[in-house]
Design a protein around this motif. Structure first.
Motif, PDB file in Angstrom:
ATOM      1  N   THR A 122     -25.386 -16.301  16.839  1.00 50.31           N
ATOM      2  CA  THR A 122     -24.219 -15.938  17.636  1.00 50.31           C
ATOM      3  C   THR A 122     -22.985 -16.617  17.045  1.00 50.31           C
ATOM      4  N   ASN A 123     -21.821 -16.181  17.450  1.00 49.03           N
ATOM      5  CA  ASN A 123     -20.590 -16.800  16.969  1.00 49.03           C
ATOM      6  C   ASN A 123     -20.492 -18.262  17.406  1.00 49.03           C
ATOM      7  N   ILE A 124     -21.061 -18.581  18.561  1.00 52.23           N
ATOM      8  CA  ILE A 124     -21.056 -19.978  19.007  1.00 52.23           C
ATOM      9  C   ILE A 124     -21.923 -20.824  18.081  1.00 52.23           C
ATOM     10  N   ASP A 125     -23.108 -20.291  17.704  1.00 50.46           N
ATOM     11  CA  ASP A 125     -23.965 -20.996  16.743  1.00 50.46           C
ATOM     12  C   ASP A 125     -23.232 -21.211  15.425  1.00 50.46           C
ATOM     13  N   LYS A 126     -22.573 -20.158  14.953  1.00 51.90           N
ATOM     14  CA  LYS A 126     -21.872 -20.242  13.673  1.00 51.90           C
ATOM     15  C   LYS A 126     -20.740 -21.272  13.721  1.00 51.90           C
ATOM     16  N   LEU A 127     -20.036 -21.313  14.841  1.00 52.48           N
ATOM     17  CA  LEU A 127     -18.943 -22.279  14.976  1.00 52.48           C
ATOM     18  C   LEU A 127     -19.487 -23.706  14.991  1.00 52.48           C
ATOM     19  N   GLN A 128     -20.607 -23.911  15.657  1.00 50.22           N
ATOM     20  CA  GLN A 128     -21.213 -25.242  15.674  1.00 50.22           C
ATOM     21  C   GLN A 128     -21.666 -25.651  14.279  1.00 50.22           C
ATOM     22  N   HIS A 129     -22.263 -24.723  13.533  1.00 53.98           N
ATOM     23  CA  HIS A 129     -22.647 -25.014  12.156  1.00 53.98           C
ATOM     24  C   HIS A 129     -21.416 -25.319  11.302  1.00 53.98           C
ATOM     25  N   LEU A 130     -20.360 -24.550  11.499  1.00 50.13           N
ATOM     26  CA  LEU A 130     -19.136 -24.747  10.717  1.00 50.13           C
ATOM     27  C   LEU A 130     -18.561 -26.141  10.964  1.00 50.13           C
ATOM     28  N   ARG A 131     -18.448 -26.524  12.219  1.00 51.65           N
ATOM     29  CA  ARG A 131     -17.890 -27.846  12.539  1.00 51.65           C
ATOM     30  C   ARG A 131     -18.757 -28.967  11.974  1.00 51.65           C
ATOM     31  N   SER A 132     -20.080 -28.759  11.947  1.00 49.21           N
ATOM     32  CA  SER A 132     -20.969 -29.798  11.434  1.00 49.21           C
ATOM     33  C   SER A 132     -20.812 -29.992   9.925  1.00 49.21           C
ATOM     34  N   CYS A 133     -20.261 -28.993   9.242  1.00 50.40           N
ATOM     35  CA  CYS A 133     -20.055 -29.079   7.794  1.00 50.40           C
ATOM     36  C   CYS A 133     -18.741 -29.752   7.422  1.00 50.40           C
ATOM     37  N   LEU A 134     -17.830 -29.857   8.382  1.00 48.85           N
ATOM     38  CA  LEU A 134     -16.465 -30.291   8.071  1.00 48.85           C
ATOM     39  C   LEU A 134     -16.257 -31.770   8.346  1.00 48.85           C
TER      40      LEU A 134
END
Length: 247
Positions: A122-134
Motif C-alpha cells: 500500500t502507499n502507507i507501506d511504501k511511505l514507511q519504507h521510504l522514510r526508513s531509507c532516509l
C-alpha cells in the motif's frame, strides 16, 4: 577493542561519509565560497587513513577472511534492511540516502524498482519504507509529512524536486573525481583509484553523452576562475535539468 567493535566502527564510516557529503552539499548551496573549499578532500583523506588503520588492525587480529566483506571504498554507503509486510516479499536491502547528490540517482532507481513498483504494498507501506531509507537532509525534506496514503506521492515529489537536479549531480561527481587522493605505487591503491573514477564516470555517462560531459567539466573548471558574485549569477541562471554546454 575486539574485532567486533573494530568491524562495527569500520561499517559506520560509510554513513559518516554520506552525512558529511550531504552537509557540505547544503553548505555549498548557501555559501559559494564553500565550492572551492579544501574541506571535502581533507575529510576524505582522513577517512581513508582511518579506514586503512581499522582494516590493518582487523587483519592482524583474525587469520580468516571473515571480515573482508566489510571493506568499503569511500563512495559506498551503508545499507539497511527493509522488512515488507507482504508474505511474498523477501527481506530487501536498500542504500540509505542522506541527501548527497552523488547518491540520488542510484537510490531513486533502486527504490522505485523494488518498492514503488510493487503492487502488493500500500502507499502507507511504501511511505514507511521510504522514510526508513532516509537520513539527514533527505529525511528533513519529508519529515513533516504524516504517514497516510496521499502523502507517499507527495514525499516522492518533494525528494525529486529537491535532489533530482542534473546540474548539481554532475558537479558533485566532478568534484569527487578532482578530490580523490593521489595513488602511490601500491597496486591496491591504484585499483581503488581506478574503481572510484570508473564509478563516477559511469554515473556521469548516465546523465549525458561523452561530448556533453567534456563540455561540462570545462565549464566547471572555468567557473571556478570567476569571482564569487559572477559564479552566483551563473548558478542562478543555470537549468536544473540540462547540463551547460561551452557554447
Amino acid at each position: 577493542m575486539d574485532e567486533y567493535s573494530l568491524s562495527a566502527m569500520l561499517e559506520s564510516l560509510g554513513e559518516l561519509k554520506s552525512s558529511f557529503s550531504a552537509a557540505h552539499t547544503s553548505l555549498e548551496e548557501l555559501d559559494f565560497d564553500s565550492i572551492a573549499s579544501d574541506l571535502p578532500s581533507n575529510f576524505d583523506a582522513a577517512l581513508i587513513n582511518l579506514r586503512a588503520t581499522l582494516q590493518r588492525e582487523i587483519g592482524k587480529r583474525s587469520a580468516s577472511q571473515h571480515y573482508s566483506t566489510l571493506r568499503m571504498n569511500s563512495s559506498e554507503t551503508q545499507s539497511i534492511i527493509v522488512n515488507a509486510n507482504s508474505s511474498r516479499l523477501p527481506l530487501l536491502t536498500l542504500p540509505k540516502f542522506s541527501g548527497a547528490y552523488t547518491e540520488w540517482t542510484n537510490f531513486y532507481s533502486m527504490f522505485t524498482s523494488i518498492i514503488d513498483k510493487d503492487s502488493d504494498l500500500t502507499n502507507i507501506d511504501k511511505l514507511q519504507h521510504l522514510r526508513s531509507c532516509l537520513s539527514g537532509a533527505a529525511l528533513d525534506t519529508v519529515r513533516s509529512l504524516e504517514i497516510n496514503d496521499a502523502n507517499y506521492n507527495t514525499a516522492l515529489d518533494l525528494l525529486q524536486k529537491r535532489f533530482d537536479n542534473k546540474h548539481l549531480i554532475f558537479q558533485a561527481h566532478v568534484r569527487e573525481i578532482f578530490g580523490l587522493e593521489r595513488a602511490d605505487s601500491n597496486v591496491t591503491k591504484q585499483r581503488e583509484l581506478t574503481d572510484e573514477v570508473t564509478a563516477h564516470i559511469r554515473a556521469l555517462q548516465s546523465l549525458a553523452s561523452n561530448g556533453k560531459i567534456a563540455d561540462g567539466i570545462i565549464v566547471q573548471l572555468v567557473i571556478q576562475k570567476l569571482d564569487k558574485k559572477t559564479q552566483a549569477k551563473w548558478e542562478e541562471s543555470s537549468s536544473i535539468s540540462e547540463l551547460p554546454s561551452w557554447d
